[in-house]
Write a protein that holds these residues in place. Sequence first.
Motif, short mmCIF file in Angstrom:
data_model
loop_
_atom_site.label_atom_id
_atom_site.label_comp_id
_atom_site.label_asym_id
_atom_site.label_seq_id
_atom_site.Cartn_x
_atom_site.Cartn_y
_atom_site.Cartn_z
N ARG A 112 3.44 -11.51 -0.90
CA ARG A 112 3.55 -12.93 -1.23
C ARG A 112 3.53 -13.16 -2.74
N ILE A 113 2.67 -12.42 -3.42
CA ILE A 113 2.52 -12.61 -4.86
C ILE A 113 3.67 -11.97 -5.63
N TYR A 114 4.08 -10.78 -5.17
CA TYR A 114 5.09 -10.00 -5.88
C TYR A 114 6.24 -9.63 -4.93
N PRO A 115 7.04 -10.58 -4.49
CA PRO A 115 8.13 -10.25 -3.56
C PRO A 115 9.12 -9.30 -4.23
N GLY A 116 9.51 -8.27 -3.48
CA GLY A 116 10.50 -7.33 -3.99
C GLY A 116 9.93 -6.28 -4.92
N LEU A 117 8.63 -6.15 -4.99
CA LEU A 117 8.01 -5.16 -5.88
C LEU A 117 8.40 -3.74 -5.45
N ASP A 118 8.63 -2.85 -6.42
CA ASP A 118 9.04 -1.50 -6.05
C ASP A 118 7.93 -0.80 -5.28
N ARG A 119 8.30 0.24 -4.54
CA ARG A 119 7.42 0.85 -3.54
C ARG A 119 6.10 1.35 -4.11
N MET A 120 6.14 2.09 -5.20
CA MET A 120 4.92 2.68 -5.73
C MET A 120 3.97 1.62 -6.28
N ARG A 121 4.52 0.62 -6.96
CA ARG A 121 3.66 -0.46 -7.46
C ARG A 121 3.09 -1.28 -6.30
N ARG A 122 3.91 -1.52 -5.28
CA ARG A 122 3.44 -2.26 -4.10
C ARG A 122 2.29 -1.52 -3.44
N ARG A 123 2.45 -0.21 -3.30
CA ARG A 123 1.39 0.61 -2.69
C ARG A 123 0.10 0.51 -3.49
N HIS A 124 0.22 0.68 -4.80
CA HIS A 124 -0.98 0.66 -5.64
C HIS A 124 -1.65 -0.71 -5.60
N GLU A 125 -0.87 -1.78 -5.71
CA GLU A 125 -1.46 -3.12 -5.70
C GLU A 125 -2.17 -3.42 -4.39
N ALA A 126 -1.59 -2.96 -3.28
CA ALA A 126 -2.22 -3.22 -1.98
C ALA A 126 -3.51 -2.41 -1.84
N LEU A 127 -3.46 -1.14 -2.18
CA LEU A 127 -4.63 -0.30 -1.95
C LEU A 127 -5.76 -0.60 -2.92
N ARG A 128 -5.43 -1.09 -4.11
CA ARG A 128 -6.54 -1.47 -4.99
C ARG A 128 -7.23 -2.74 -4.47
N ARG A 129 -6.48 -3.55 -3.72
CA ARG A 129 -7.12 -4.71 -3.08
C ARG A 129 -7.99 -4.28 -1.90
N VAL A 130 -7.57 -3.25 -1.19
CA VAL A 130 -8.43 -2.68 -0.14
C VAL A 130 -9.73 -2.18 -0.76
N PHE A 131 -9.59 -1.48 -1.87
CA PHE A 131 -10.75 -0.96 -2.61
C PHE A 131 -11.68 -2.12 -3.00
N GLY A 132 -11.10 -3.17 -3.59
CA GLY A 132 -11.90 -4.30 -4.03
C GLY A 132 -12.59 -5.01 -2.87
N THR A 133 -11.91 -5.11 -1.75
CA THR A 133 -12.51 -5.73 -0.56
C THR A 133 -13.77 -4.99 -0.13
N MET A 134 -13.70 -3.66 -0.13
CA MET A 134 -14.86 -2.87 0.28
C MET A 134 -16.02 -3.05 -0.69
N VAL A 135 -15.75 -2.94 -1.98
CA VAL A 135 -16.82 -3.04 -2.98
C VAL A 135 -17.45 -4.42 -2.95
N GLU A 136 -16.64 -5.46 -2.91
CA GLU A 136 -17.17 -6.82 -2.90
C GLU A 136 -17.99 -7.09 -1.64
N ASP A 137 -17.57 -6.54 -0.52
CA ASP A 137 -18.31 -6.71 0.73
C ASP A 137 -19.69 -6.07 0.62
N VAL A 138 -19.75 -4.85 0.11
CA VAL A 138 -21.04 -4.15 -0.03
C VAL A 138 -21.97 -4.93 -0.95
N ILE A 139 -21.45 -5.41 -2.06
CA ILE A 139 -22.29 -6.15 -3.00
C ILE A 139 -22.81 -7.44 -2.37
#
Length: 396
Positions: free
Chosen positions: A244-271
């Motif tokens: 939604r934020i970055y429509p058409g983003l290339d594959r590697m950047r899309r992967r990184h942006e998504a997985l860093r949000r997964v990472f952030g979700t976990m850390v924020e939940d623990v805190i």
Amino acid sequence: MTQTLAPFACLPEASRGRRFPESMSTFRSPFQRDRDRIIHSSAFRRLKHKTQVFVEHEGDYYRTRLTHSIEVAQVARTISGVLGLNTDLAECIALAHDLGHTPFGHTGEDALARLMEPYGGFDHNAQALRIVTRLERHYADFDGLNLTWESLEGIAKHNGPLTGPNADPKHAPDPLPYALVQANALWDLELSTHASAEAQVAAIADDVAYSHHDLHDGLRSGLFTEDDLMELPVTGPAFELVDRIYPGLDRMRRRHEALRRVFGTMVEDVIHVAQNRLDAAQPKSVDEIRAMGTTIIRFSKPLYQDLKAVRSFLFHRMYRAPSVVEVRAKVTAMLDDLFPLFLRQPEMLPQEWRADVEAAQSETELARIVADYVAGMTDRFAIQEHARLFGSDGAD
């Protein structure tokens, strides 16, 4: 900037000290000193060539035990800093938590545990204690690293109590591994209580780090695709948000942006969960944390259930993928060759191991020395030794 520690943090000045007394450093706290000794240890350097899932030679981009430990330490510093805990102690335990791992990841540990069944078993957490209390032999005044009690406690029971009514059978094997029993006999680590909040942070940081990087490594290996992750909780919403934020983003950047949000979700939940639980319990000391009878650092129940689904996916699509299972069988066969050979012919061990071999009073003691040697091997050294001794590297 000096960190203000919470009353339930492990305070350096209140440390229970070291088994062999040493003078205080003029510029490092006891826990900083412990961390530095871990980093400068031989066992820590060997983690560079020990793998998580993939065998060391399969690719330069996959995580090793060393890169994993650094990632765990980064997560532990972040969480402990927000909660007012001792970041140095949390980092120390995080850096040390995988020191006892064998070559070839959990496959190697499973093989060595089976081979060591007649001799008291094998467990990587217990082996880490054996390394830092016995096997690192660089100092003039003692074997091991002479870590503080708090660091040893964290290595021993960061996953929870190992004895008593609060012990989790998943993390508390019965009987306890001999290496853990021996370390506890040298200095009572109070195995029936929970560890400090710093150690609990190191444990959850391990979960965060491997959940995140195994997704990265699985995608890079081609064992599954981004479309597969779109079907899962946590990862699916992360990819949808990036799209939604970055429509058409290339594959590697899309992967990184998504997985860093997964990472952030976990850390924020623990805190968030930890802050709520600490506010409710109002512990006044680290001993109150130890006596609570439950972990205070954990995922929320909804996220925990979502992560179970992600881990189930990883188990079937990555850890038990046919290509991984094939390599698991090969490296298991390699250890099944090496361990019995050294047990039958201990004179084949390197010269620096001979004194220990000559001092062994039984086959059990000898087997434990052989296990120390084999467990300390890197992936590449185990492959090389197997090729030298048996004429095949076993990993073709």
